[in-house]
Design an enzyme around this catalytic site. Structure first.
Site, PDB file in Angstrom:
ATOM      1  N   GLY A  28      -2.753  17.225-155.980  1.00  0.00           N
ATOM      2  CA  GLY A  28      -3.634  16.564-156.942  1.00  0.00           C
ATOM      3  C   GLY A  28      -4.552  15.508-156.357  1.00  0.00           C
ATOM      4  N   ASN A  30      -7.588  16.016-155.432  1.00  0.00           N
ATOM      5  CA  ASN A  30      -8.886  16.217-156.095  1.00  0.00           C
ATOM      6  C   ASN A  30      -8.860  15.691-157.528  1.00  0.00           C
ATOM      7  OD1 ASN A  30     -10.936  17.642-154.370  1.00  0.00           O
ATOM      8  ND2 ASN A  30      -9.151  18.915-153.982  1.00  0.00           N
ATOM      9  N   LEU A 110      -7.883  33.144-162.540  1.00  0.00           N
ATOM     10  CA  LEU A 110      -7.919  33.123-164.004  1.00  0.00           C
ATOM     11  C   LEU A 110      -8.212  34.525-164.520  1.00  0.00           C
ATOM     12  CD1 LEU A 110      -9.909  29.838-164.703  1.00  0.00           C
ATOM     13  CD2 LEU A 110      -7.492  30.257-165.182  1.00  0.00           C
ATOM     14  N   ASN A 124     -14.849  25.531-159.309  1.00  0.00           N
ATOM     15  CA  ASN A 124     -13.717  25.541-158.375  1.00  0.00           C
ATOM     16  C   ASN A 124     -14.121  24.816-157.098  1.00  0.00           C
ATOM     17  OD1 ASN A 124     -11.191  26.456-157.166  1.00  0.00           O
ATOM     18  ND2 ASN A 124     -12.423  27.926-155.999  1.00  0.00           N
ATOM     19  N   HIS A 126     -13.421  24.799-153.109  1.00  0.00           N
ATOM     20  CA  HIS A 126     -12.816  25.627-152.057  1.00  0.00           C
ATOM     21  C   HIS A 126     -12.990  24.927-150.708  1.00  0.00           C
ATOM     22  CE1 HIS A 126     -11.306  29.138-150.036  1.00  0.00           C
ATOM     23  NE2 HIS A 126     -12.284  28.982-149.153  1.00  0.00           N
ATOM     24  N   ASP A 167     -13.688  33.119-155.200  1.00  0.00           N
ATOM     25  CA  ASP A 167     -14.660  32.328-154.417  1.00  0.00           C
ATOM     26  C   ASP A 167     -16.037  32.981-154.335  1.00  0.00           C
ATOM     27  OD1 ASP A 167     -12.457  30.679-153.881  1.00  0.00           O
ATOM     28  OD2 ASP A 167     -11.925  31.844-152.107  1.00  0.00           O
ATOM     29  N   THR A 194     -10.975  14.552-147.600  1.00  0.00           N
ATOM     30  CA  THR A 194     -11.432  13.188-147.900  1.00  0.00           C
ATOM     31  C   THR A 194     -12.950  13.066-147.838  1.00  0.00           C
ATOM     32  OG1 THR A 194     -11.012  12.575-145.609  1.00  0.00           O
ATOM     33  CG2 THR A 194      -9.294  12.054-147.180  1.00  0.00           C
TER      34      THR A 194
HETATM   35  C1  GAR Z   1      -7.556  21.550-151.813  1.00  0.00           C
HETATM   36  O1  GAR Z   1      -7.776  21.497-150.426  1.00  0.00           O
HETATM   37  C2  GAR Z   1      -8.422  22.624-152.428  1.00  0.00           C
HETATM   38  O2  GAR Z   1      -9.671  22.743-151.831  1.00  0.00           O
HETATM   39  C3  GAR Z   1      -7.584  23.845-152.149  1.00  0.00           C
HETATM   40  O3  GAR Z   1      -6.257  23.440-152.424  1.00  0.00           O
HETATM   41  C4  GAR Z   1      -6.147  22.053-152.109  1.00  0.00           C
HETATM   42  C5  GAR Z   1      -5.545  21.342-153.292  1.00  0.00           C
HETATM   43  O4  GAR Z   1      -5.296  20.011-152.980  1.00  0.00           O
HETATM   44  N1  GAR Z   1      -7.991  24.948-152.979  1.00  0.00           N
HETATM   45  C6  GAR Z   1      -8.029  26.186-152.538  1.00  0.00           C
HETATM   46  O5  GAR Z   1      -7.651  26.499-151.434  1.00  0.00           O
HETATM   47  C7  GAR Z   1      -8.552  27.207-153.542  1.00  0.00           C
HETATM   48  N2  GAR Z   1      -8.955  28.406-152.873  1.00  0.00           N
HETATM   49  P1  GAR Z   1      -5.016  18.937-154.110  1.00  0.00           P
HETATM   50  O6  GAR Z   1      -3.966  19.516-155.038  1.00  0.00           O
HETATM   51  O7  GAR Z   1      -4.493  17.742-153.347  1.00  0.00           O
HETATM   52  O8  GAR Z   1      -6.306  18.644-154.821  1.00  0.00           O
END
Ligand code: GAR
Length: 234
Positions: A28, A30, A110, A124, A126, A167, A194
């Site tokens: 979490g 993000n 989804l 999303n 990525h 994606d 970050t």
């Molecule tokens: C993030 O790095 C996001 O970009 C990636 O999962 C991580 C979640 O981190 N998403 C993907 O790889 C989707 N294809 P978070 O839970 O700390 O935000």
């Protein structure tokens, strides 16, 4: 910005805030960046009306609870029928009067009903510069491992609209960082999270809230705004 009367209607029938539903599966960071930006009034007229987690033990849930944001767990393990999962997701999004769905580390595809109901309203994040290192199986640390293995000199993150393929939807924002000789997948992941993800995801939400994101012919056009000196900026 606190939610307050988010589900209330303004006289005249229009809600005053854009409700976002944030979907998570993991740590979490993000989600935290979105909540921090909202608290600091950097997202515009936005309310985080619900956080939905596909995993009951995701740390993102704790982060949402600390901020008093309603949380719903829709466990992929417990709801194994994809159509039922889709149905429950749609009903939760509708109940939260969702305007925009934000996939912030949500690691499931989804279903078609959700994607079509919220066409061009699901974004999303990525962790690579799409179209590199994306698609099925490319999540978490894997895009970074692939970037290191390929020897690319820049990597980064992408915010894009979601369509039925992994994606694949129109790209809204991208941000790059250098890849150094001594980088490991973990050090690159940290820098991308970050310096890229936590910057462009809140920014994309702000641009959408300000009606500055237009989709035309499967591409995004970003509308600039004029600053006080009449200069255009994004
Ligand atoms: C993030 O790095 C996001 O970009 C990636 O999962 C991580 C979640 O981190 N998403 C993907 O790889 C989707 N294809 P978070 O839970 O700390 O935000």
């Amino acid at each position: 910005m606190p939610c307050g009367d988010i589900l209330g209607e303004k006289p005249g029938g229009k809600r005053s805030k854009m409700n976002i539903a944030v979907l998570v599966s993991g740590g979490g960071t993000n989600l935290q960046a979105i909540m921090d930006a909202n608290r600091n009034n950097q997202l515009g007229n936005v309310c985080i009306s619900i956080v939905i987690s596909s995993k009951p033990d995701a740390y993102a849930i704790k982060r949402a609870e600390i901020e008093n944001i309603p949380v719903l767990v829709l466990s992929k393990k417990e709801i194994s029928d994809p159509r039922e999962y889709d149905r429950r997701m749609l009903s939760a999004l509708d109940r939260a009067q969702t305007d925009i769905v934000v996939l912030a580390g949500f690691l499931s595809l989804l279903g078609p009903d959700v994607v079509s109901r919220y066409e061009n309203r699901i974004i999303n994040i990525h962790p690579s510069l799409i179209p590199a290192f994306c698609g099925p199986g490319m999540y978490g640390i894997r895009p970074h491992q692939a970037a290191i293995d390929r020897g690319v000199k820049v990597s980064g993150a992408t915010v894009h609209f979601v369509n039925r393929n992994y994606d694949d939807g129109p790209i809204i924002l991208q941000k790059a960082v250098c890849v150094f000789n001594e980088d490991t997948p973990e050090s690159l992941q940290l820098r991308v999270m970050t310096e890229c993800e936590q910057v462009i995801l809140p920014k994309a939400i702000r641009l959408i809230a300000e009606n500055r994101v237009i989709v035309e012919n499967n591409k995004v056009i970003l509308l600039a705004e004029e600053d006080a000196a009449g200069k255009e900026r994004l």
